[in-house]
Each structure stands twice: as C-alpha cells, then as structure tokens.
Design a protein around this motif. Sequence first.
Motif, PDB file in Angstrom:
ATOM      1  N   TRP A  45       0.819  -1.207   0.000  1.00 63.66           N
ATOM      2  CA  TRP A  45       0.000   0.000   0.000  1.00 63.66           C
ATOM      3  C   TRP A  45       0.853   1.258   0.000  1.00 63.66           C
ATOM      4  O   TRP A  45       0.462   2.280  -0.583  1.00 63.66           O
ATOM      5  CB  TRP A  45      -0.964   0.005   1.186  1.00 63.66           C
ATOM      6  N   MET A  46       2.018   1.212   0.640  1.00 60.88           N
ATOM      7  CA  MET A  46       2.916   2.366   0.563  1.00 60.88           C
ATOM      8  C   MET A  46       3.434   2.546  -0.852  1.00 60.88           C
ATOM      9  O   MET A  46       3.517   3.673  -1.373  1.00 60.88           O
ATOM     10  CB  MET A  46       4.077   2.191   1.543  1.00 60.88           C
ATOM     11  N   ALA A  47       3.790   1.428  -1.508  1.00 61.63           N
ATOM     12  CA  ALA A  47       4.237   1.494  -2.902  1.00 61.63           C
ATOM     13  C   ALA A  47       3.124   2.010  -3.808  1.00 61.63           C
ATOM     14  O   ALA A  47       3.393   2.665  -4.822  1.00 61.63           O
ATOM     15  CB  ALA A  47       4.698   0.111  -3.362  1.00 61.63           C
ATOM     16  N   THR A  48       1.874   1.734  -3.429  1.00 55.75           N
ATOM     17  CA  THR A  48       0.736   2.239  -4.189  1.00 55.75           C
ATOM     18  C   THR A  48       0.516   3.719  -3.921  1.00 55.75           C
ATOM     19  O   THR A  48       0.249   4.509  -4.841  1.00 55.75           O
ATOM     20  CB  THR A  48      -0.536   1.444  -3.814  1.00 55.75           C
ATOM     21  N   LEU A  49       0.644   4.106  -2.664  1.00 57.39           N
ATOM     22  CA  LEU A  49       0.384   5.492  -2.272  1.00 57.39           C
ATOM     23  C   LEU A  49       1.341   6.476  -2.938  1.00 57.39           C
ATOM     24  O   LEU A  49       0.926   7.546  -3.391  1.00 57.39           O
ATOM     25  CB  LEU A  49       0.469   5.614  -0.748  1.00 57.39           C
ATOM     26  N   VAL A  50       2.630   6.130  -3.005  1.00 57.42           N
ATOM     27  CA  VAL A  50       3.612   7.071  -3.538  1.00 57.42           C
ATOM     28  C   VAL A  50       3.411   7.329  -5.031  1.00 57.42           C
ATOM     29  O   VAL A  50       3.943   8.298  -5.574  1.00 57.42           O
ATOM     30  CB  VAL A  50       5.052   6.579  -3.292  1.00 57.42           C
ATOM     31  N   GLN A  51       2.628   6.491  -5.685  1.00 58.21           N
ATOM     32  CA  GLN A  51       2.417   6.679  -7.115  1.00 58.21           C
ATOM     33  C   GLN A  51       1.551   7.898  -7.414  1.00 58.21           C
ATOM     34  O   GLN A  51       1.566   8.400  -8.552  1.00 58.21           O
ATOM     35  CB  GLN A  51       1.799   5.419  -7.722  1.00 58.21           C
ATOM     36  N   THR A  52       0.800   8.376  -6.433  1.00 59.75           N
ATOM     37  CA  THR A  52      -0.071   9.538  -6.663  1.00 59.75           C
ATOM     38  C   THR A  52       0.046  10.600  -5.572  1.00 59.75           C
ATOM     39  O   THR A  52      -0.496  11.694  -5.730  1.00 59.75           O
ATOM     40  CB  THR A  52      -1.543   9.096  -6.747  1.00 59.75           C
ATOM     41  N   VAL A  93     -10.088   3.737 -10.359  1.00 58.69           N
ATOM     42  CA  VAL A  93      -9.451   2.756 -11.241  1.00 58.69           C
ATOM     43  C   VAL A  93      -7.927   2.882 -11.171  1.00 58.69           C
ATOM     44  O   VAL A  93      -7.205   1.877 -11.147  1.00 58.69           O
ATOM     45  CB  VAL A  93      -9.941   2.942 -12.696  1.00 58.69           C
ATOM     46  N   ILE A  94      -7.426   4.119 -11.125  1.00 59.53           N
ATOM     47  CA  ILE A  94      -5.982   4.338 -11.013  1.00 59.53           C
ATOM     48  C   ILE A  94      -5.430   3.719  -9.731  1.00 59.53           C
ATOM     49  O   ILE A  94      -4.382   3.070  -9.739  1.00 59.53           O
ATOM     50  CB  ILE A  94      -5.665   5.845 -11.054  1.00 59.53           C
ATOM     51  N   ALA A  95      -6.137   3.902  -8.613  1.00 62.28           N
ATOM     52  CA  ALA A  95      -5.687   3.334  -7.340  1.00 62.28           C
ATOM     53  C   ALA A  95      -5.630   1.810  -7.408  1.00 62.28           C
ATOM     54  O   ALA A  95      -4.649   1.190  -6.963  1.00 62.28           O
ATOM     55  CB  ALA A  95      -6.611   3.782  -6.214  1.00 62.28           C
ATOM     56  N   GLY A  96      -6.669   1.204  -7.962  1.00 68.56           N
ATOM     57  CA  GLY A  96      -6.678  -0.249  -8.107  1.00 68.56           C
ATOM     58  C   GLY A  96      -5.580  -0.745  -9.023  1.00 68.56           C
ATOM     59  O   GLY A  96      -4.920  -1.757  -8.744  1.00 68.56           O
ATOM     60  N   ASN A  97      -5.364  -0.020 -10.113  1.00 68.12           N
ATOM     61  CA  ASN A  97      -4.319  -0.388 -11.055  1.00 68.12           C
ATOM     62  C   ASN A  97      -2.936  -0.287 -10.423  1.00 68.12           C
ATOM     63  O   ASN A  97      -2.076  -1.154 -10.602  1.00 68.12           O
ATOM     64  CB  ASN A  97      -4.417   0.517 -12.282  1.00 68.12           C
ATOM     65  N   THR A 220      -5.169   8.875  -4.272  1.00 73.28           N
ATOM     66  CA  THR A 220      -4.417   8.996  -3.017  1.00 73.28           C
ATOM     67  C   THR A 220      -5.299   8.705  -1.819  1.00 73.28           C
ATOM     68  O   THR A 220      -4.899   8.002  -0.880  1.00 73.28           O
ATOM     69  CB  THR A 220      -3.813  10.408  -2.895  1.00 73.28           C
ATOM     70  N   CYS A 221      -6.522   9.226  -1.830  1.00 75.17           N
ATOM     71  CA  CYS A 221      -7.467   8.964  -0.728  1.00 75.17           C
ATOM     72  C   CYS A 221      -7.783   7.477  -0.624  1.00 75.17           C
ATOM     73  O   CYS A 221      -7.812   6.919   0.480  1.00 75.17           O
ATOM     74  CB  CYS A 221      -8.751   9.764  -0.945  1.00 75.17           C
ATOM     75  N   VAL A 222      -7.993   6.834  -1.773  1.00 73.47           N
ATOM     76  CA  VAL A 222      -8.260   5.390  -1.767  1.00 73.47           C
ATOM     77  C   VAL A 222      -7.060   4.627  -1.214  1.00 73.47           C
ATOM     78  O   VAL A 222      -7.218   3.686  -0.418  1.00 73.47           O
ATOM     79  CB  VAL A 222      -8.595   4.904  -3.193  1.00 73.47           C
TER      80      VAL A 222
END
Length: 349
Positions: A45-52, A93-97, A220-222
């Motif tokens: 989730w951290m790796a996901t969060l930093v993407q946005t 969709v971006i968050a899931g991707n 980012t919120c997701v």
Amino acid sequence: PPLFELWHWQSWLMMALNIFFLLVGQAAVLLLRRSYYDHGGNSKWMATLVQTAAFPILLIPYFLFASSHEPSSVSHPPSLKTVSLVYFVLGVVIAGNNMLYSVGLLYLSASTYSLICATQLAFNAVFSFIINHQKFTTLILNSVVVLLLSASLIGVNDDSDGPSSVSKSKYILGFLCTLGASALYSLLLSLMQLSFQKVLKKETFSVVLEMLIYTSAVATCVSVVGLFASGEWRTLHGEMNGYGTGKVSYVMTLAWTAVAWQVCSVGVVGLIFVMSSLFSIVISTLSLALTPIAAVIVFHDKMNGVKVIALLMALWGFTSYIYQNHLDDIKEKKAQADVNGAPDGSSCQ
C-alpha cells in the motif's frame, strides 16, 4: 487529436516535452522502486500510495501556465456532476491499477515484470481500435510488434535470479496481477482519451493538469484508506528502521519515487491529450528498453549485446510510429491545401 493537426511548433515542443517527461519519469520510477524493494521495503500500500501522493506539486505548473484567460472551444461545457463522476471513477481505477502493479513488482523479477508490462501495448492497440477508433497502418503495426519484441528480449535476457523466497503461488499471483494491471492500464488510457474527446472537450494544457490533479487526489485517498484498513501502517516504522541504507535513504527513496511518478504522469496524460493513448503506450514501452541504460549508469549493470539489440529495435519501432504520423501530417496538409486552392463552385456556372 492526431499529430497531423499539430501545425505549430509550440505543439511539437509540447509533444517533445511530454515524451521527455514520460521517458525520464518512468525510468526513474522503475529504478527507485527496484531500490525500495531490494533494500527491505515490502509495503504494497505504501508502494501504491507514492504513485499519486505527490500530486500537489502539479499545482505549481497549473497556476503558472493555466489561467482563466485561456480560450475555450466548448460552447456547452459539461456539468460539474458529470466531470466529478468522471474524475472519481478514473481515480478509483488508477488506485486499483497501482495496487496491482505494486503486488506484481513485489513478487516478480524486474525482467519478468517489464516483459509482462510490455503487453500493455497490445492491450491498448485493441482498446484504441474499439473505443477510440484508432486507425491501423502497416507502420503502426510494425511499431507495436517491434516494441513488444524489444521488451521481450530484455525480459528473457535478464540474468538475475529474481526475488528471493518467493513461492510458486506468489509468483503466479504476481504474474496475474501484473498482466491484469497492464490490461487495466491500457483501458484506463483509452478512457482518458475518450474523456478528453467526448466529455471535457477542451484543448488547453490546464485540462491535462486538472485531470491529473483530481484523479490523483481520489487515488491517493483510496490508497490511504487501504493503507490503514489493511493494517500495513503499523509495520512502516519497523520497515524504516530496518531499511538497508538507513532511515534518511528510506524517506528520500519514497519521496523521489512520488515526484518521479508525477513527472511520468504528466508525460502520459499529456501525450494522450496531444496525440492518442496508443502513442502514449508506444513511448512507455520504448522506456522499457531505455531503462537498462539508466541501470548501467546508476547500478552499474552489465550492458551486453542483446540489450543493445533490444534498444535498437525499440528505436526502430519508435521511428516507425513517428514516420507514420509524419506521412499523415503531409497528407493532411496537402488535402487542406487542395481545399483552400479549389475554385469557388459558383464561378463554374
């Protein structure tokens, strides 16, 4: 809009800048993410969060280059409700991707990950044909095939052993997540292009930044909700303390990864705006072949003959696509000149 509609040098400059942002940003992202996982980072989730998460930095160019004085070609602008719904759906969709990509890179070697990511070009070719009515020519098909082969060469040539202690089931999970993310990413880009053409209907740089800012804010919120709901936030302190190169390096790696993602995103969405989603994917796939060059400089990786061939093939595929658009440019200008030079029909009476 296709390339042959970009007659002014400012538009060509914008295209070149977006290509630069995408190539540099994506290469930096892949190298920093590899560094994060190699030195002990394992929070999906951290790796996901930093993407946005670094989307607020886009407010700087937004207020500098976008203004209320920009001309609008929309006689009937979409309602706030419609635009908000589009941004919200795209953001989710971006968050899931992003999450799917994070899982894939955690359980796959860099070579396998890059190889599977290259399939997004094939997925996008299909979605662009169905959703965006993208025309296919021999040169465009050649570009797609050659770029896929180039990325495949890099994948099968990588001599690393991949992530350690990864079970067969986790490997399969990583493979499926990355493949699904590639398909979803391709669909996402086609939907963005459709949003520009059918919903937003604006031809200004501000609309590109607005889409990035609002969709990234939603994503980012997701991601924050996912980070706390999953309980991974409890492990972040221990992850930082145990990071291989120290706490400061841990923070800087995440921070610069977030910034690089935004640079990459500007290039991706900018190319969708000025060109098409397929062209954006072509440049993205080209970056997969250029990344080994950056790896040689940063990590002192070996640059063998196969990687050189893959790089040349990527440049060949990229040139094929650019040349096709050059031919379209000449054809359109000739057609426009014929229309302007045609005699008035009333004089033939």
